[in-house]
Design a protein around this motif. Sequence first.
Motif, PDB file in Angstrom:
ATOM      1  N   CYS A   1      36.509  11.424 -11.766  1.00  0.00           N
ATOM      2  CA  CYS A   1      35.546  11.909 -10.772  1.00  0.00           C
ATOM      3  C   CYS A   1      34.676  13.029 -11.342  1.00  0.00           C
ATOM      4  O   CYS A   1      33.452  13.040 -11.148  1.00  0.00           O
ATOM      5  CB  CYS A   1      36.281  12.387  -9.526  1.00  0.00           C
ATOM      6  N   LYS A   2      35.284  13.953 -12.041  1.00  0.00           N
ATOM      7  CA  LYS A   2      34.509  15.057 -12.623  1.00  0.00           C
ATOM      8  C   LYS A   2      33.587  14.569 -13.726  1.00  0.00           C
ATOM      9  O   LYS A   2      32.462  15.071 -13.891  1.00  0.00           O
ATOM     10  CB  LYS A   2      35.459  16.137 -13.135  1.00  0.00           C
ATOM     11  N   HIS A   3      34.057  13.577 -14.482  1.00  0.00           N
ATOM     12  CA  HIS A   3      33.215  13.015 -15.546  1.00  0.00           C
ATOM     13  C   HIS A   3      31.982  12.350 -14.940  1.00  0.00           C
ATOM     14  O   HIS A   3      30.849  12.593 -15.399  1.00  0.00           O
ATOM     15  CB  HIS A   3      34.015  12.002 -16.353  1.00  0.00           C
ATOM     16  N   TYR A   4      32.178  11.518 -13.925  1.00  0.00           N
ATOM     17  CA  TYR A   4      31.042  10.840 -13.296  1.00  0.00           C
ATOM     18  C   TYR A   4      30.102  11.843 -12.639  1.00  0.00           C
ATOM     19  O   TYR A   4      28.875  11.680 -12.671  1.00  0.00           O
ATOM     20  CB  TYR A   4      31.533   9.845 -12.247  1.00  0.00           C
ATOM     21  N   THR A   5      30.675  12.892 -12.033  1.00  0.00           N
ATOM     22  CA  THR A   5      29.853  13.919 -11.409  1.00  0.00           C
ATOM     23  C   THR A   5      29.003  14.634 -12.454  1.00  0.00           C
ATOM     24  O   THR A   5      27.807  14.885 -12.252  1.00  0.00           O
ATOM     25  CB  THR A   5      30.739  14.930 -10.657  1.00  0.00           C
ATOM     26  N   GLY A   6      29.615  14.921 -13.594  1.00  0.00           N
ATOM     27  CA  GLY A   6      28.877  15.558 -14.680  1.00  0.00           C
ATOM     28  C   GLY A   6      27.759  14.689 -15.220  1.00  0.00           C
ATOM     29  O   GLY A   6      26.747  15.192 -15.710  1.00  0.00           O
ATOM     30  N   ARG A   7      27.938  13.372 -15.137  1.00  0.00           N
ATOM     31  CA  ARG A   7      26.917  12.434 -15.600  1.00  0.00           C
ATOM     32  C   ARG A   7      25.812  12.225 -14.570  1.00  0.00           C
ATOM     33  O   ARG A   7      24.829  11.529 -14.831  1.00  0.00           O
ATOM     34  CB  ARG A   7      27.571  11.075 -15.905  1.00  0.00           C
ATOM     35  N   GLY A   8      25.998  12.779 -13.373  1.00  0.00           N
ATOM     36  CA  GLY A   8      24.981  12.646 -12.343  1.00  0.00           C
ATOM     37  C   GLY A   8      25.030  11.347 -11.573  1.00  0.00           C
ATOM     38  O   GLY A   8      24.063  10.988 -10.880  1.00  0.00           O
ATOM     39  N   VAL A   9      26.157  10.591 -11.685  1.00  0.00           N
ATOM     40  CA  VAL A   9      26.255   9.308 -10.990  1.00  0.00           C
ATOM     41  C   VAL A   9      27.300   9.338  -9.867  1.00  0.00           C
ATOM     42  O   VAL A   9      27.578   8.319  -9.256  1.00  0.00           O
ATOM     43  CB  VAL A   9      26.588   8.171 -11.982  1.00  0.00           C
ATOM     44  N   MET A  10      27.860  10.498  -9.598  1.00  0.00           N
ATOM     45  CA  MET A  10      28.783  10.701  -8.486  1.00  0.00           C
ATOM     46  C   MET A  10      28.536  12.102  -7.948  1.00  0.00           C
ATOM     47  O   MET A  10      28.049  12.976  -8.676  1.00  0.00           O
ATOM     48  CB  MET A  10      30.237  10.520  -8.938  1.00  0.00           C
ATOM     49  N   LYS A  11      28.849  12.303  -6.682  1.00  0.00           N
ATOM     50  CA  LYS A  11      28.579  13.594  -6.056  1.00  0.00           C
ATOM     51  C   LYS A  11      29.806  14.070  -5.288  1.00  0.00           C
ATOM     52  O   LYS A  11      30.508  13.259  -4.659  1.00  0.00           O
ATOM     53  CB  LYS A  11      27.381  13.472  -5.117  1.00  0.00           C
ATOM     54  N   PHE A  12      30.060  15.366  -5.354  1.00  0.00           N
ATOM     55  CA  PHE A  12      31.147  15.965  -4.577  1.00  0.00           C
ATOM     56  C   PHE A  12      30.586  16.521  -3.280  1.00  0.00           C
ATOM     57  O   PHE A  12      29.533  17.176  -3.269  1.00  0.00           O
ATOM     58  CB  PHE A  12      31.817  17.095  -5.363  1.00  0.00           C
ATOM     59  N   TYR A  13      31.288  16.234  -2.182  1.00  0.00           N
ATOM     60  CA  TYR A  13      30.910  16.741  -0.870  1.00  0.00           C
ATOM     61  C   TYR A  13      32.056  17.587  -0.325  1.00  0.00           C
ATOM     62  O   TYR A  13      33.210  17.149  -0.307  1.00  0.00           O
ATOM     63  CB  TYR A  13      30.629  15.589   0.094  1.00  0.00           C
ATOM     64  N   ALA A  14      31.732  18.772   0.158  1.00  0.00           N
ATOM     65  CA  ALA A  14      32.766  19.664   0.673  1.00  0.00           C
ATOM     66  C   ALA A  14      33.382  19.146   1.958  1.00  0.00           C
ATOM     67  O   ALA A  14      34.521  19.476   2.292  1.00  0.00           O
ATOM     68  CB  ALA A  14      32.189  21.058   0.906  1.00  0.00           C
TER      69      ALA A  14
END
Length: 515
Positions: free
Chosen positions: A320-333
Motif C-alpha cells: 500500500c505504501k509503495h503504490y501510494t508513493g508511486r501516485g497510483v493509490m491514495k490514503f484516506y483518514a
Amino acid sequence: MAQAIVVGGGLAGVSAANTVLECGGKVPSTPGRLGVVLVDKSAFCGGNSTKATSGINGAETQTQKQKKDSVQLFTSDTLKGGAKKPELVKANGSDVDWLVDKFDLDMSLLARLGGHSAPRTHRGKERFPGMTITYALIQMVEKISERSDLARIINKAKVKQLLTKSGTVCGVTYEKKGKDFTEEGPVILATGGFGADFTDDSLLAKYRPDLLHLPTTNGDHTTGDGIKMGEAIGARSIDLEWVQVHPTGLVEPDDPEAKIKFLAAEALRGVGGLVINAEGQRFCNELGRRDYVTGEMWKSKPPYRLILNKAASDEIIWHCKHYTGRGVMKFYASGEDGKAELCKDMQIPVSTLEATHQQHFEAAKKQEKDPEGGPYPAYPSGKTWDEPSGKTGVGKKFFHNIIDGSKVKAEPFYSAIITPVIHYCMGGLEIDANSAVVDTSGKAIPGLYAAGEVAGGVHGNNRLGGNSLLDCVVFGRVAGKHCAKYMLGDKFKSMDLKELSGGGLAADKAPAAKL
C-alpha cells in the motif's frame, strides 16, 4: 567446457541456470564441468518476474504444513481455474522449500488468492516477492560467475536465431552492439510472453486484435521473441489466443491513458480488499477467476475502485505504501463524505459505502455460522450467502478482515482506481512433462527446452494468481535438470550452489567478523 544456453533472465531463466549448475557434474570426455551462459536482451536481468506482487504458490511446503492443503487440492483448483493438461500441473512443496533452503529467502507469509481453496500463496515480510525471489537467484548466478567460468551473463544481447543441425538445436545467434555472436550448446528458452507487442505484425494482433486497445502490465521487452524463434525451426505453439486480462491495473490520475500500468497485487484482494463500482457497490466475487472479475467489471459502471480497510491494509502495508508513493493509490483518514475523504472523492453518500460494507459483513457472518449453506452457488465450490457475487453464479465463500457498516465513517482506507489490463499470455511453445519443446508432430525437439511464460499449455485458458512464479521455478528447474541430463547422460551429478558460490547468499548477510 560444455555449456547450456539460457535465453531470458527472468525467474524461469535464472531457475534454469541455477539448476543446470546444480546438476553439472563431470562432462563425459570433456575436461571440467557443465557450465551455463545466460543471455538477456535488457540492460539487466529480472524481466516481468520482478513485477510479481502477490507471491508464489506451493502446497505441502514447510511454511504451509499446518494448513489443510495438499498437492491434490492444488491440482483440482488449477484445473478448475482453466488448466487442461493434468500432466503439466505441478505444485511440489520442495520447489518453494528450494528457494528457502538454497537462497535464504523468507517465505513465511501465506495468502489466499482467487480460485484457491486454501491459503497457499507464499511471500516474505518485505518487498514484492517476485523481485525478492528473482534477484536472489540472479545474485547466485552472478556470485558463481565471479568465482569461476561455470557461469556467464550477457546483457544487452538480443537472440535472433536458434541454430540447428540435423534437427537438433545446437546454439544461438545473438546481436550485441550491432555485431552478431554465436554460442554453442542446447537451449532453454525463458523469454516470456508477447503482452507488450502492439505492432501490426505482432502475435497479439494476429491472435487477439480485440485486446490491442488495452493497456498492459508487461515491460516493453515482452514481444514474443522465443515463440517466433521456436516456430521458425518447426516448434509447435499452443493456446496463443488465450491472453489473460487482469482486473486490477492501477490508474495514475495524472496519466490515465498510459499504455503500461502498475498492477495491484491480487494479494490486496486476498487480505480483504473490496472491488466497487462508480456507485460504491460491490458487483462480483473479489476472489473469483481473473477473467471472471474482468468480465463483471465490463458489465458494471466505471470508474472501479479497490478499497482496503485498516486491518486489510495493515496486513499488506508495504504494498500500500509503495503504490501510494508511486501516485497510483491514495490514503484516506476516513470514509466519511464532506471531509475531503473517500466518499467525497467518489462523489457518493457515506450511507452507500456503509450499506455495501454492512451487506458484506452480514454475508461473512452467515458464512461463518453456516459455511455449507446459502442460496447462491460459490466458487470454487459450495454455497454462499453473499448476494452481489452470488447473483453472478460465482459466489464469494472466503471473507477476511471484514468491518460492519457503522465503522465506515471513521475507518481509514487505502483506495485506488483500477482498470482491466493485458497481463499474461497462457499460450506459447508447447512443451512435454520434461519441459522439452515439441515439434508439429508432437515429438520433442532435441536440445530445446522452454520454461515460464514462453511455454504454452501449462495454464490452459486462464491462470490462477500465484501460479506464474511457481510455473517459472517448477519448469525452470525441470528444464535445467533435463537439459543437464541430455548433455551428461549417466554422468549426472548433483552439486551444491552454496559451495559453488563460496557460501551462498547468507554469507552476504552475515555481519563482518571483528578484527
